[in-house]
Design a protein around this motif. Structure first.
Motif, PDB file in Angstrom:
ATOM      1  N   VAL A   1      -6.476  15.005  -5.747  1.00  0.00           N
ATOM      2  CA  VAL A   1      -6.701  13.423  -5.699  1.00  0.00           C
ATOM      3  C   VAL A   1      -5.405  12.752  -5.787  1.00  0.00           C
ATOM      4  CG1 VAL A   1      -7.915  11.861  -6.790  1.00  0.00           C
ATOM      5  CG2 VAL A   1      -8.872  14.093  -7.017  1.00  0.00           C
ATOM      6  N   ASP A   2      -5.431  11.960  -4.840  1.00  0.00           N
ATOM      7  CA  ASP A   2      -4.108  11.056  -4.567  1.00  0.00           C
ATOM      8  C   ASP A   2      -4.449   9.887  -5.215  1.00  0.00           C
ATOM      9  OD1 ASP A   2      -2.616  13.072  -3.446  1.00  0.00           O
ATOM     10  OD2 ASP A   2      -3.499  12.789  -1.353  1.00  0.00           O
ATOM     11  N   PRO A   3      -3.309   9.097  -5.940  1.00  0.00           N
ATOM     12  CA  PRO A   3      -3.543   7.953  -6.337  1.00  0.00           C
ATOM     13  C   PRO A   3      -3.396   6.825  -4.802  1.00  0.00           C
ATOM     14  CG  PRO A   3      -1.297   8.426  -6.429  1.00  0.00           C
ATOM     15  CD  PRO A   3      -2.094   9.708  -6.179  1.00  0.00           C
ATOM     16  N   PHE A   4      -3.917   5.744  -5.211  1.00  0.00           N
ATOM     17  CA  PHE A   4      -3.693   4.549  -3.894  1.00  0.00           C
ATOM     18  C   PHE A   4      -2.234   4.384  -3.769  1.00  0.00           C
ATOM     19  CE2 PHE A   4      -7.951   4.159  -5.349  1.00  0.00           C
ATOM     20  CZ  PHE A   4      -8.717   3.501  -4.042  1.00  0.00           C
ATOM     21  N   ARG A   5      -1.930   3.995  -2.514  1.00  0.00           N
ATOM     22  CA  ARG A   5      -0.533   3.834  -2.228  1.00  0.00           C
ATOM     23  C   ARG A   5      -0.332   2.626  -1.227  1.00  0.00           C
ATOM     24  NH1 ARG A   5       1.546   9.294   0.344  1.00  0.00           N
ATOM     25  NH2 ARG A   5       3.423   8.349   0.436  1.00  0.00           N
ATOM     26  N   LEU A   6       0.755   1.885  -1.449  1.00  0.00           N
ATOM     27  CA  LEU A   6       1.016   0.656  -0.429  1.00  0.00           C
ATOM     28  C   LEU A   6       2.204   0.994   0.452  1.00  0.00           C
ATOM     29  CD1 LEU A   6       1.213  -2.098  -3.460  1.00  0.00           C
ATOM     30  CD2 LEU A   6      -0.597  -1.364  -2.045  1.00  0.00           C
ATOM     31  N   ASP A   7       2.716   2.242   0.665  1.00  0.00           N
ATOM     32  CA  ASP A   7       3.583   2.491   1.482  1.00  0.00           C
ATOM     33  C   ASP A   7       3.309   2.788   3.197  1.00  0.00           C
ATOM     34  OD1 ASP A   7       2.722   4.922   0.946  1.00  0.00           O
ATOM     35  OD2 ASP A   7       4.408   5.778   0.362  1.00  0.00           O
ATOM     36  N   THR A   8       1.837   2.591   3.280  1.00  0.00           N
ATOM     37  CA  THR A   8       1.520   2.868   4.572  1.00  0.00           C
ATOM     38  C   THR A   8       0.197   1.628   4.827  1.00  0.00           C
ATOM     39  OG1 THR A   8      -0.458   4.073   4.214  1.00  0.00           O
ATOM     40  CG2 THR A   8       1.854   5.225   4.375  1.00  0.00           C
ATOM     41  N   ASP A   9       0.166   1.320   6.171  1.00  0.00           N
ATOM     42  CA  ASP A   9      -0.908   0.359   6.403  1.00  0.00           C
ATOM     43  C   ASP A   9      -2.084   0.748   6.070  1.00  0.00           C
ATOM     44  OD1 ASP A   9       0.986  -1.234   7.743  1.00  0.00           O
ATOM     45  OD2 ASP A   9       0.462  -0.612   9.713  1.00  0.00           O
ATOM     46  N   LEU A  10      -2.656   2.009   5.990  1.00  0.00           N
ATOM     47  CA  LEU A  10      -3.803   2.518   5.626  1.00  0.00           C
ATOM     48  C   LEU A  10      -3.822   2.450   4.178  1.00  0.00           C
ATOM     49  CD1 LEU A  10      -6.405   3.991   6.214  1.00  0.00           C
ATOM     50  CD2 LEU A  10      -5.299   6.198   6.276  1.00  0.00           C
ATOM     51  N   GLY A  11      -3.145   3.043   3.452  1.00  0.00           N
ATOM     52  CA  GLY A  11      -2.796   2.858   1.881  1.00  0.00           C
ATOM     53  C   GLY A  11      -3.242   1.332   1.421  1.00  0.00           C
ATOM     54  N   ARG A  12      -2.637   0.513   2.060  1.00  0.00           N
ATOM     55  CA  ARG A  12      -2.604  -0.860   1.509  1.00  0.00           C
ATOM     56  C   ARG A  12      -4.168  -1.514   1.921  1.00  0.00           C
ATOM     57  NH1 ARG A  12       2.591  -0.864   3.671  1.00  0.00           N
ATOM     58  NH2 ARG A  12       2.052  -1.813   5.805  1.00  0.00           N
ATOM     59  N   ARG A  13      -4.765  -1.140   3.148  1.00  0.00           N
ATOM     60  CA  ARG A  13      -6.010  -1.406   3.238  1.00  0.00           C
ATOM     61  C   ARG A  13      -7.221  -0.923   2.463  1.00  0.00           C
ATOM     62  NH1 ARG A  13      -4.389  -0.446   9.013  1.00  0.00           N
ATOM     63  NH2 ARG A  13      -5.652   1.497   9.012  1.00  0.00           N
TER      64      ARG A  13
ATOM     65  N   ASP B   1      -1.025  -7.040  -5.384  1.00  0.00           N
ATOM     66  CA  ASP B   1       0.178  -6.602  -5.649  1.00  0.00           C
ATOM     67  C   ASP B   1       0.348  -6.450  -7.191  1.00  0.00           C
ATOM     68  OD1 ASP B   1       1.142  -6.487  -3.052  1.00  0.00           O
ATOM     69  OD2 ASP B   1       2.403  -8.108  -3.252  1.00  0.00           O
ATOM     70  N   TYR B   2      -0.199  -7.616  -7.855  1.00  0.00           N
ATOM     71  CA  TYR B   2      -0.345  -7.654  -9.352  1.00  0.00           C
ATOM     72  C   TYR B   2      -1.098  -6.283  -9.874  1.00  0.00           C
ATOM     73  CZ  TYR B   2      -1.279  -8.704 -14.309  1.00  0.00           C
ATOM     74  OH  TYR B   2      -1.536  -9.023 -15.676  1.00  0.00           O
ATOM     75  N   PHE B   3      -2.236  -6.137  -9.353  1.00  0.00           N
ATOM     76  CA  PHE B   3      -3.054  -5.011  -9.906  1.00  0.00           C
ATOM     77  C   PHE B   3      -2.292  -3.534  -9.502  1.00  0.00           C
ATOM     78  CE2 PHE B   3      -6.711  -7.662  -9.999  1.00  0.00           C
ATOM     79  CZ  PHE B   3      -7.404  -7.405 -11.180  1.00  0.00           C
TER      80      PHE B   3
ATOM     81  N   PRO C   1       6.281  -2.373   0.171  1.00  0.00           N
ATOM     82  CA  PRO C   1       5.509  -3.404   0.624  1.00  0.00           C
ATOM     83  C   PRO C   1       4.409  -3.794   0.053  1.00  0.00           C
ATOM     84  CG  PRO C   1       5.858  -1.234   1.967  1.00  0.00           C
ATOM     85  CD  PRO C   1       6.264  -0.713   0.600  1.00  0.00           C
ATOM     86  N   SER C   2       4.171  -5.140   0.154  1.00  0.00           N
ATOM     87  CA  SER C   2       3.225  -6.027  -0.404  1.00  0.00           C
ATOM     88  C   SER C   2       1.809  -5.448  -0.247  1.00  0.00           C
ATOM     89  CB  SER C   2       3.076  -7.398  -0.386  1.00  0.00           C
ATOM     90  OG  SER C   2       1.916  -8.047  -0.512  1.00  0.00           O
ATOM     91  N   ALA C   3       0.822  -5.553  -0.647  1.00  0.00           N
ATOM     92  CA  ALA C   3      -0.486  -4.824  -0.536  1.00  0.00           C
ATOM     93  C   ALA C   3      -1.208  -5.721   0.651  1.00  0.00           C
ATOM     94  CB  ALA C   3      -1.558  -4.849  -1.726  1.00  0.00           C
ATOM     95  N   LEU C   4      -0.551  -7.020   0.694  1.00  0.00           N
ATOM     96  CA  LEU C   4      -1.283  -8.170   1.567  1.00  0.00           C
ATOM     97  C   LEU C   4      -0.354  -8.252   2.890  1.00  0.00           C
ATOM     98  CD1 LEU C   4      -2.174 -10.890  -0.972  1.00  0.00           C
ATOM     99  CD2 LEU C   4      -3.375  -9.208  -0.067  1.00  0.00           C
ATOM    100  N   GLY C   5       0.842  -7.326   2.979  1.00  0.00           N
ATOM    101  CA  GLY C   5       1.627  -7.446   4.152  1.00  0.00           C
ATOM    102  C   GLY C   5       0.993  -7.414   5.326  1.00  0.00           C
TER     103      GLY C   5
END
Length: 362
Positions: free
Chosen positions: A252-264, A292-294, A355-359
């Protein structure tokens, strides 16, 4: 204050309550004016119903949950061998706070419901049908305690004085009589393979898999790092390990922000949960605006995320803010791992190294 529905999933009665419970009724979302018009007692009851709702509003279908449930469904559905064949097992192995136990429990609940819909509640021999048993290990689990916990799930009366071998026989009888098909064993990381009794319990798990005609789902933390799949063996002896050949590891992986899919996916989680909030001043998009804050607060760990959400909702109601603002959430203390990672993640987001989650939001 409404008392929580107390039960244990390590008993058949508790698991049945969990599996058969109807969907919780969501409280009506009232405006500030409507809340003030309730009167003190009615307002207190309304707030209490919202506290209960936010603590229990259900499960969000995350990509991690869906992926593992699909794998588990495939493993269980293909384990239709007769009693003389060994069934493969699944093990959910991941870091703490990623929803491993929840994923296993929800799959077991779905399996229970499917079996009880298709089959009679009583077996042909007149025994109670129990499609699933579930137990959780402790830090001092022995052969006897493991067998006893399985027997206690079924409510077997002869668990106090029987020895390990007798309890194992009782456990087998319970599984066969109740036509159980799925067994969930949680917290297997408590088994210490460097100790003699730990290795004995590990070997006993193999015996259970050999003798009990069920599909096992094991749940644990850091099992690969603990050499669990190598049965604690080293060097040339690793080739003799049975676990790596019999267990299918599901991470089970955590959520990520380093890919477009992860941010979506991260934004989708926030959108899905914010629709369930019952706060007078909450508006669509408020959680996503704090994406981003969460992430900074939770490191993408869903357990920490829901803890922050539930405690934040409680504080928003108690303070009269009636919305999850940054000020409200800043007053919520989280688990130590999240608190320690917060400063580093905040710096990475501020300097653009993460990257920002809203990027890439459209």
């Amino acid at each position: 204050m409404k008392q929580p529905d107390l039960f244990s999933l390590s008993r058949k009665e508790g698991f049945r309550r969990f599996a058969d419970a109807p969907a919780r009724q969501r409280p009506e979302t009232l405006t500030r004016m409507q809340i003030r018009a309730l009167g003190d007692d009615a307002a207190e009851d309304y707030h209490d119903s919202r506290h209960d709702w936010h603590a229990n509003f259900g499960i969000v279908q995350t990509p991690q949950l869906d992926a593992i449930h699909e794998d588990l469904d495939q493993i269980v559905a293909s384990n239709r061998q007769d009693g003389d064949r060994i069934r493969s097992a699944a093990v959910i192995d991941a870091l703490p706070g990623l929803g491993k136990t929840t994923i296993a429990n929800l799959f077991a609940r779905t399996f229970h419901r499917q079996q009880m819909r298709r089959l009679p509640t009583v077996t042909a021999a007149g025994h109670e049908r129990i499609p699933v048993f579930r137990v959780g290990l402790t830090s001092n689990t022995t052969l006897r305690t493991l067998n006893r916990m399985i027997c206690e799930f079924y409510g077997h009366p002869a668990t106090d004085r029987a020895n390990a071998a007798t309890l194992a026989s009782h456990a087998l009888d319970c599984v066969l009589s109740c036509e159980t098909q799925l067994g969930v064993i949680d917290d297997i990381h408590f088994i210490d393979l460097d100790r003699r009794d730990g290795m004995a319990v590990s070997n006993h798990l193999k015996w259970l898999a050999n003798e009990l005609p069920v599909t096992f789902i094991y749940v644990g933390v850091g099992l690969a790092e603990r050499r669990f799949f190598a049965d604690g063996l080293t060097g040339k002896n690793v080739a003799l390990a049975q676990t790596a050949r019999r267990w299918t590891r599901l991470g089970v992986d955590p959520f990520r922000l380093d890919t477009d899919l992860g941010r979506r996916r991260w934004r989708s989680l926030l959108k899905a949960t914010e629709r369930r909030l019952v706060l007078a001043e909450h508006r669509p998009g408020m959680l996503v605006s704090l994406a981003d804050y969460f992430f900074e607060r939770t490191s993408g760990h869903i357990g920490s995320y829901f803890t922050l959400l539930m405690r934040g909702c409680y504080r928003a109601i108690r303070t009269g803010t009636e919305a999850l603002t940054r000020d409200v959430l800043d007053a919520v203390r989280l688990d130590e791992a999240s608190e320690q990672a917060r400063r580093q993640l905040a710096a990475a987001l501020a300097h653009g190294t993460l990257p920002s989650a809203l990027g890439d939001a459209s």
